[in-house]
Design an enzyme around this catalytic site. Structure first.
Site, short mmCIF file in Angstrom:
data_model
loop_
_atom_site.label_atom_id
_atom_site.label_comp_id
_atom_site.label_asym_id
_atom_site.label_seq_id
_atom_site.Cartn_x
_atom_site.Cartn_y
_atom_site.Cartn_z
N PHE A 189 12.08 -8.77 14.31
CA PHE A 189 10.71 -7.28 15.08
C PHE A 189 11.39 -7.13 15.76
O PHE A 189 10.50 -6.45 16.67
CB PHE A 189 9.38 -7.81 14.58
N LYS B 34 -5.88 -8.86 9.42
CA LYS B 34 -4.86 -7.46 8.92
C LYS B 34 -4.73 -6.56 10.43
O LYS B 34 -2.80 -6.22 10.49
CB LYS B 34 -5.70 -6.70 8.08
N GLU C 21 6.76 -3.56 1.62
CA GLU C 21 7.58 -2.96 0.76
C GLU C 21 9.25 -3.17 0.86
O GLU C 21 9.69 -3.37 2.46
CB GLU C 21 7.25 -1.48 1.43
N LYS D 119 11.95 2.46 5.88
CA LYS D 119 13.07 1.14 6.21
C LYS D 119 13.92 0.73 4.45
O LYS D 119 13.46 1.63 3.55
CB LYS D 119 12.08 0.00 6.68
N GLY E 285 7.54 2.89 11.05
CA GLY E 285 6.77 4.25 10.17
C GLY E 285 6.44 3.50 8.92
O GLY E 285 6.03 2.53 9.36
N GLY F 148 15.66 0.27 17.89
CA GLY F 148 15.83 1.15 16.56
C GLY F 148 14.95 2.65 17.19
O GLY F 148 14.89 2.28 18.37
N CYS G 143 1.61 1.94 6.74
CA CYS G 143 0.90 0.54 7.58
C CYS G 143 1.02 0.80 9.24
O CYS G 143 0.03 0.94 9.85
CB CYS G 143 1.04 -0.82 6.87
P1 NAD Z 1 -1.17 4.08 -2.12
O1 NAD Z 1 -1.05 5.55 -1.53
O2 NAD Z 1 0.58 3.71 -2.79
O3 NAD Z 1 -1.45 3.92 -3.62
C1 NAD Z 1 -3.00 4.22 -3.80
C2 NAD Z 1 -3.24 4.79 -4.93
O4 NAD Z 1 -4.94 5.03 -5.77
C3 NAD Z 1 -2.87 5.46 -5.21
O5 NAD Z 1 -2.38 5.22 -7.10
C4 NAD Z 1 -4.19 6.32 -6.34
O6 NAD Z 1 -4.29 7.55 -6.75
C5 NAD Z 1 -5.25 5.62 -6.22
N1 NAD Z 1 -6.95 5.80 -6.39
C6 NAD Z 1 -6.92 6.84 -4.95
N2 NAD Z 1 -8.66 6.87 -5.89
C7 NAD Z 1 -8.52 6.12 -6.44
C8 NAD Z 1 -9.76 5.61 -7.32
N3 NAD Z 1 -10.83 6.21 -6.81
N4 NAD Z 1 -9.20 5.26 -8.49
C9 NAD Z 1 -8.47 4.50 -8.89
N5 NAD Z 1 -7.58 4.62 -8.25
C10 NAD Z 1 -7.76 6.02 -7.31
O7 NAD Z 1 -1.45 2.93 -1.27
P2 NAD Z 1 -0.66 1.16 -1.35
O8 NAD Z 1 -0.03 1.63 0.05
O9 NAD Z 1 -0.83 0.23 -1.79
O10 NAD Z 1 -2.33 1.00 0.25
C11 NAD Z 1 -3.06 0.98 -0.25
C12 NAD Z 1 -3.95 -0.38 0.88
O11 NAD Z 1 -3.26 -1.46 0.50
C13 NAD Z 1 -4.33 0.21 1.58
O12 NAD Z 1 -4.96 0.52 2.11
C14 NAD Z 1 -2.92 -0.12 2.70
O13 NAD Z 1 -2.48 -0.20 4.14
C15 NAD Z 1 -3.36 -1.67 2.40
N6 NAD Z 1 -1.98 -2.08 2.53
C16 NAD Z 1 -0.37 -1.80 2.09
C17 NAD Z 1 0.76 -2.08 2.57
C18 NAD Z 1 1.57 -1.33 1.64
O14 NAD Z 1 3.36 -1.98 2.03
N7 NAD Z 1 1.93 -0.22 1.05
C19 NAD Z 1 0.87 -3.74 2.63
C20 NAD Z 1 -0.36 -3.93 2.88
C21 NAD Z 1 -1.54 -3.44 2.59
#
Ligand code: NAD
Length: 443
Positions: free
Chosen positions: A251, A206, A154, A323, A259, A255, A262
């Site tokens: 890394f 991952k 992010e 962050k 958080g 600090g 992930c």
């Molecule tokens: P998020 O919580 O920001 O978004 C998830 C979205 O999915 C929400 O908008 C929700 O309304 C939608 N949703 C839930 N159920 C649904 C369904 N049945 N049909 C359609 N939409 C649905 O999630 P995120 O932070 O993007 O993370 C998603 C995945 O990616 C997680 O497994 C996370 O661990 C992984 N990930 C996240 C990051 C990050 O920086 N946020 C980085 C790498 C991997």
């Protein structure tokens, strides 16, 4: 290629926008109609640099669509990316409710041709197979299955997606591999490698990657605590360690701990996989425990400064997001620290450039300020929880003149202690000796 993205969070939206930019026709499905309405206007529901512009360009070009209609979303899909959340549940296990619900949705709305279903959500080893079995249980239509973990950060998400260190895919299906190679060709042709593995190894890459990064953070924080106790300076220690090319400095910034959505949950998921296989993950248990302790230690140091009584103390806070460059406060250290201060009877006023609204949705008792200087008016102490660039070079004399008492607790080691002390502050940071104010009247 006709691509369907399921879930328009950080991962889904960035993936959808980037794949539309490279010429695919992309439909993003979300169950939240409010989000879908916002996205149709080209507005990102969260702060991510450059994302709203990319959404608008691709919507206008007719390549990017948003819907909450499952049947319409899946009808023409050649590749379906599952990008929904996999948070930690109340039992501290990875909650798979959303990914399994998507599997049921796909089965119920299976396109007539054979789509490739790609699990991009971070899932414990074995889950991609479980999703495939779940889909097979609800339809007789053929499909292919793959895992494709996402490594974006992010705040830098678009660049990370479009210029990845590596793209990892796990699949046993030749057709899935062929389609994924085609989808990622615009990136691999720029020299970014695509590694194709079996599914369990892809799922594990991952977790192993995030666990390693979390481990580095907890490692340096443990050494920082020793430095505090023994009179060493962690910043010097880090500089000395980091010149060893086998170690480096990435890394290893001390600090108040990691958080976000992930590292905390992925470390817990590794611990869970260890428990499930009777092979306890001792390093990861320690990484998690140190991370929790780091927040509590910081809170205790602040309370100790007031001899254990923070009732009616005015606390100013700079930074709430987990962050910089994001408005995400999920599992942010600021949440535990500020809750602790409020529980002790302090009044808290905070400023964050982007995350104030998300934070007050979690902790409504915190007052928010519209800029860094108004946040410190009348404060008995200033706490720094997030290292946003705009906090790097404040007018210390102005901050001091606005505060009731010139005391700073810097949870991100943003300043040189002698500089802050010269400006008249007592300056506490992480893993470094406390710097006592060396001027008594305002500059
Ligand atoms: P998020 O919580 O920001 O978004 C998830 C979205 O999915 C929400 O908008 C929700 O309304 C939608 N949703 C839930 N159920 C649904 C369904 N049945 N049909 C359609 N939409 C649905 O999630 P995120 O932070 O993007 O993370 C998603 C995945 O990616 C997680 O497994 C996370 O661990 C992984 N990930 C996240 C990051 C990050 O920086 N946020 C980085 C790498 C991997």
């Amino acid at each position: 290629m006709q691509v369907t993205i399921v879930g328009t969070g950080y991962v889904g939206l960035v993936t959808g926008a980037a794949l539309a930019k490279t010429g695919n026709t992309v439909t993003c499905l979300d169950i939240d109609p409010g989000k879908v309405a916002l996205l149709r206007q080209g507005t990102s529901p969260f702060y991510e640099p450059g994302l709203s512009e990319l959404l608008t360009q691709n919507i206008e070009a007719g390549r990017l669509h948003f819907t909450d209609d499952r049947a319409a979303a899946y009808a023409d899909a050649e590749v379906i990316f599952i990008c929904v959340g996999t948070p930690t549940g109340d039992d501290e296990r990875c909650d798979l409710t959303a990914v399994l619900a998507v599997a049921d949705d796909i089965a119920a709305n299976m396109p007539g041709h054979d789509p490739v279903v790609v699990v991009k959500s971070t899932v414990p080893v074995g889950t991609t197979k479980r999703i495939a079995e779940r889909i097979s249980g609800g339809t007789t239509q053929p499909f292919h299955i793959a895992n494709n973990p996402e490594f974006l950060r992010e705040g830098n998400a678009l660049d990370d997606f479009m210029r990845p260190d590596r793209i990892v895919c796990g699949t046993d299906s030749r057709e899935a591999e062929t389609r994924l190679r085609a989808v990622y060709e615009p990136f691999t042709s720029q020299g970014h490698p695509l590694l194709v593995f079996d599914i369990p190894s892809s799922e594990m890459v991952k977790y192993a990657s995030n666990a390693m990064l979390a481990c580095k953070i907890s490692f340096v924080n443990e050494i920082a605590t020793l430095c505090e106790r023994l009179g060493a300076d962690i910043n010097l220690v880090r500089a000395g360690m980091g010149t060893d090319h086998r170690i480096g400095t990435e890394f290893l910034a001390p600090g108040i701990g990691y958080g976000g959505s992930c590292f905390p949950k992925d470390t817990l998921a590794v611990i869970e996989m260890g428990e499930d296989t009777q092979s306890p993950c001792l390093i990861n248990q320690a990484v998690h425990a140190i991370n929790q302790r780091q927040r509590q230690r910081f809170l205790k140091r602040i309370i100790d400064h007031f001899d254990g009584d923070i009732r009616n103390k005015q606390v100013a806070v700079w930074g709430l997001a987990f962050k910089p460059q994001t408005d995400d406060v999920r599992a942010a250290p600021s949440i535990d620290i500020l809750r602790g201060l409020l529980d002790g009877g302090a009044a808290v006023t905070a400023y964050d450039p982007e995350a104030a609204a998300n934070f007050t949705a979690e902790v409504p008792q915190v007052r928010t300020a519209t800029d860094r200087y108004s946040a410190v008016e009348g404060a008995d102490v200033l706490i720094i929880c997030t290292e946003w660039d705009e906090f790097r070079a404040p007018d210390f004399a102005k901050v001091r003149s606005l505060m009731a008492s010139p005391v700073m607790f810097d949870g991100r080691n943003m300043y040189r202690p002698c500089e802050v002390a010269k400006a008249g502050f007592t300056y506490h940071s992480i893993g470094r000796p406390t710097a006592k104010a060396c001027q008594t009247s305002p500059a």
